[in-house]
Design an enzyme around this catalytic site. Structure first.
Site, short mmCIF file in Angstrom:
data_model
loop_
_atom_site.label_atom_id
_atom_site.label_comp_id
_atom_site.label_asym_id
_atom_site.label_seq_id
_atom_site.Cartn_x
_atom_site.Cartn_y
_atom_site.Cartn_z
CB SER A 169 -0.91 0.02 1.22
OG SER A 169 -1.96 -0.88 1.04
CB CYS A 225 -4.20 -0.69 7.14
SG CYS A 225 -2.90 -0.70 8.38
CB ILE A 285 -11.50 -10.10 5.05
CG1 ILE A 285 -10.78 -11.35 5.50
CG2 ILE A 285 -12.99 -10.31 4.90
CD1 ILE A 285 -11.16 -11.88 6.87
N GLY A 301 -5.98 -16.72 4.33
CA GLY A 301 -5.68 -18.10 4.72
C GLY A 301 -5.66 -19.13 3.62
#
Lengths: 298, 247
Positions: free
Chosen positions: A44, A126, A185, A238
């Site tokens: 970012s 964030c 997410i 994940g």
């Protein structure tokens, strides 16, 4: 068979590198693209250079990683060279940006477009820096304005990466519905304490949890948002193998991002998962991975 | 975090201190740990002793290393690891070239077949002199206060390197960059231990990357063949923000 189109962007397979992992040096991004990722998302980038927090900023725990890197980045004026190096791999690069106002996001996005990225990803999520990320991304009015402002001015697609650390992900997803895709997410806010030192390990105290520990959380939001909204979704959280990838696709993701698993499996994970996905499709006589998007929705 | 109690503190030079502690883990020469100095930061450190009684040699550099130097026997140190690929062991005569605190990662390789070139700014900063069971120890200083006055590549120009089975090098990147052409020309087997800023140790943060390789997982030890093909070596690195700067 593995080709997907997400937010109008054609990808050779559904797997991209997630923002924040191995994506600040152009040569590293290039190598990841050469290792089988269909696209990479940059770290970012904000308006000014930031060193981030004092280490420890990354701490491995059971089932994943906690991080509070603190949005370290070279600033928008210094990232063009890295993107140019990454683009020499001949695949899409997506520019992740963070700001605090619609105008700041727009300025960053225009620079990213000039650098040649195929899309911008808005970091609205964030969990560990004041004034940015989730603090912006938990305000539905602000989110709506940021996305609207960008959509009117950019030629390239806009992805909005959302946080699970808000009262209602669905409310924010609706606020960001002008985006070309939602990325679901970002990390789940958490912390770790060292019981011998008797203090939090991360210098920022709180960080974001990523990795297999959050897969079921990510899946839940992809599924829920897909059920309620007609919008492209990029699933992240994940993913370590083709079964995880299939779960995310069947929940409603058109594309996927992989980050934390690179620490455990290395860059070859992109090649491995796409090979396994292709084998799965062949074995089950499925013509295209796109046919499975949302297949588990009931 | 792993923790251990410091059992010994040794002043090596005006700017460096060695700490010894027990840790059962098998660690090979060239591997490193990430030391956590609670409240002050986290830094990568090579192991200067790799037996059961481990050791690190800490140079006062930034805030965390200065704070680390204040620890005393009986205090705890916290760390993670071991990380990274080690040096390749070799038989026969070996040449070790260590500059500044780079000597720390080479110390576990010292044996009676070793010629060790220890280089530093001045005589006071030469590490481990008189403590190594080596065949020969040569000193090089920038100011000429001990041994050869100059830099390692200048000294090596007059050496016959063909007698060594393998060379091991660790020190500032600029020093190693200057040494590389000479060693390539000599056609020797050599390994270099590189040092760049590190934040994770597990190959995900991209801070220590060089030409797309992560030094923390794919290094820090790099062969001469691989090193000679890198574009960024000796030229470019990223600062703490990720901005590209000259080495």
């Amino acid at each position: 068979m593995l080709q997907v189109t997400v937010a109008g962007l054609k990808l050779e397979n559904p797997l991209m590198l997630a923002s924040g992992i191995l994506d600040q040096n152009g040569y590293t991004m290039k190598r990841i693209l050469e290792s089988g990722a269909a696209a990479v998302v940059t770290k970012s980038i904000g308006s000014e250079p930031r060193d981030g927090y004092l280490p420890p900023v990354i701490y491995p725990i059971e089932g994943g990683l906690l991080n509070a890197v603190g949005l370290s980045n070279p600033g928008i004026d210094n990232i063009g060279g890295e993107i140019k190096i990454a683009l020499s791999a001949g695949k899409p690069v997506i520019g992740s940006i963070f700001g605090s106002t619609p105008d700041e996001f727009l300025k960053l996005a225009i620079s990213m477009e000039e650098y040649g990225v195929s899309a911008v990803e808005l970091n609205l999520s964030c969990p560990h820096v004041q004034g940015y990320g989730t603090e912006v991304g938990s305000d539905p009015v602000l989110v709506r304005n940021i996305v609207k402002n960008l959509k009117g001015s950019l030629r390239i697609p806009v992805f909005s990466k959302l946080s699970p650390n808000v009262n209602s992900v669905l409310e924010i997803a609706r606020a960001a519905s002008d985006s070309d895709a939602l990325v679901l997410i970002n990390t789940v806010k958490g912390m770790a304490i060292d019981i011998v030192a008797k203090r939090p390990v991360l210098s920022n105290i709180y960080g974001g949890l990523s990795g297999s520990a959050i897969k079921s959380v990510g899946l839940r939001y992809v599924y829920e948002v897909k059920r309620e909204m007609d919008i492209d979704i990029i699933g992240v959280g994940g993913i370590e193998n083709y079964q995880d990838a299939l779960e995310y696709i069947m929940a409603g993701s058109k594309a996927l991002q992989i980050g934390t698993a690179l620490g455990k499996f290395g860059k070859s994970i992109f090649y491995r998962i796409s090979t396994e996905l292709a084998e799965y499709l062949s074995k089950n006589n499925i013509r295209s991975v796109m046919d499975l998007v949302g297949a588990a929705q009931i | 975090m792993i923790n251990s109690t410091i059992v010994e503190k040794i002043r090596e030079t005006p700017s460096t201190i060695t700490f010894r502690f027990y840790w059962e883990e098998k660690v090979l020469p060239g591997q490193f740990i990430m030391i956590w100095v609670p409240g002050y930061g986290e830094i990568p450190m090579s192991l200067s002793f790799t037996g059961k009684k481990k050791g690190i040699t800490v140079k006062a550099y930034g805030v965390p290393s200065r704070k680390l130097q204040e620890l005393e026997p009986g205090d705890r140190i916290f760390f993670m690891g071991p990380y990274g690929k080690p040096f390749t062991e070799s038989h026969g005569k070996r040449l070790l070239i260590g500059s500044g605190s780079g000597m720390a990662s080479l110390l576990p390789l010292v044996n009676q077949d070793s010629t060790v070139i220890v280089s530093a700014r001045n005589r006071e900063e030469l590490l481990y002199i008189g403590k190594m069971q080596a065949e020969r120890v040569v000193t090089i200083t920038d100011d000429g206060s001990s041994g050869f006055k100059g830099l390692p590549h200048e000294y090596l120009a007059s050496m016959d390197l063909s007698v060594f089975q393998r060379l091991y090098v660790c020190g500032p990147e600029v020093m190693m960059f200057k040494l590389l052409p000479l060693l390539m020309k000599a056609g020797v087997k050599a390994e270099f231990s590189l040092e760049r800023s590190m934040k994770c140790g597990i190959g995900i943060c991209d801070s220590c990357s060089i030409d797309g390789f992560q030094l923390c997982t794919e290094g820090p030890v790099v062969s001469i063949e691989k090193l000679s093909g890198l574009n960024e070596f000796g030229k470019w690195k990223l600062d703490h923000s990720g901005k590209r700067i000259e080495v």
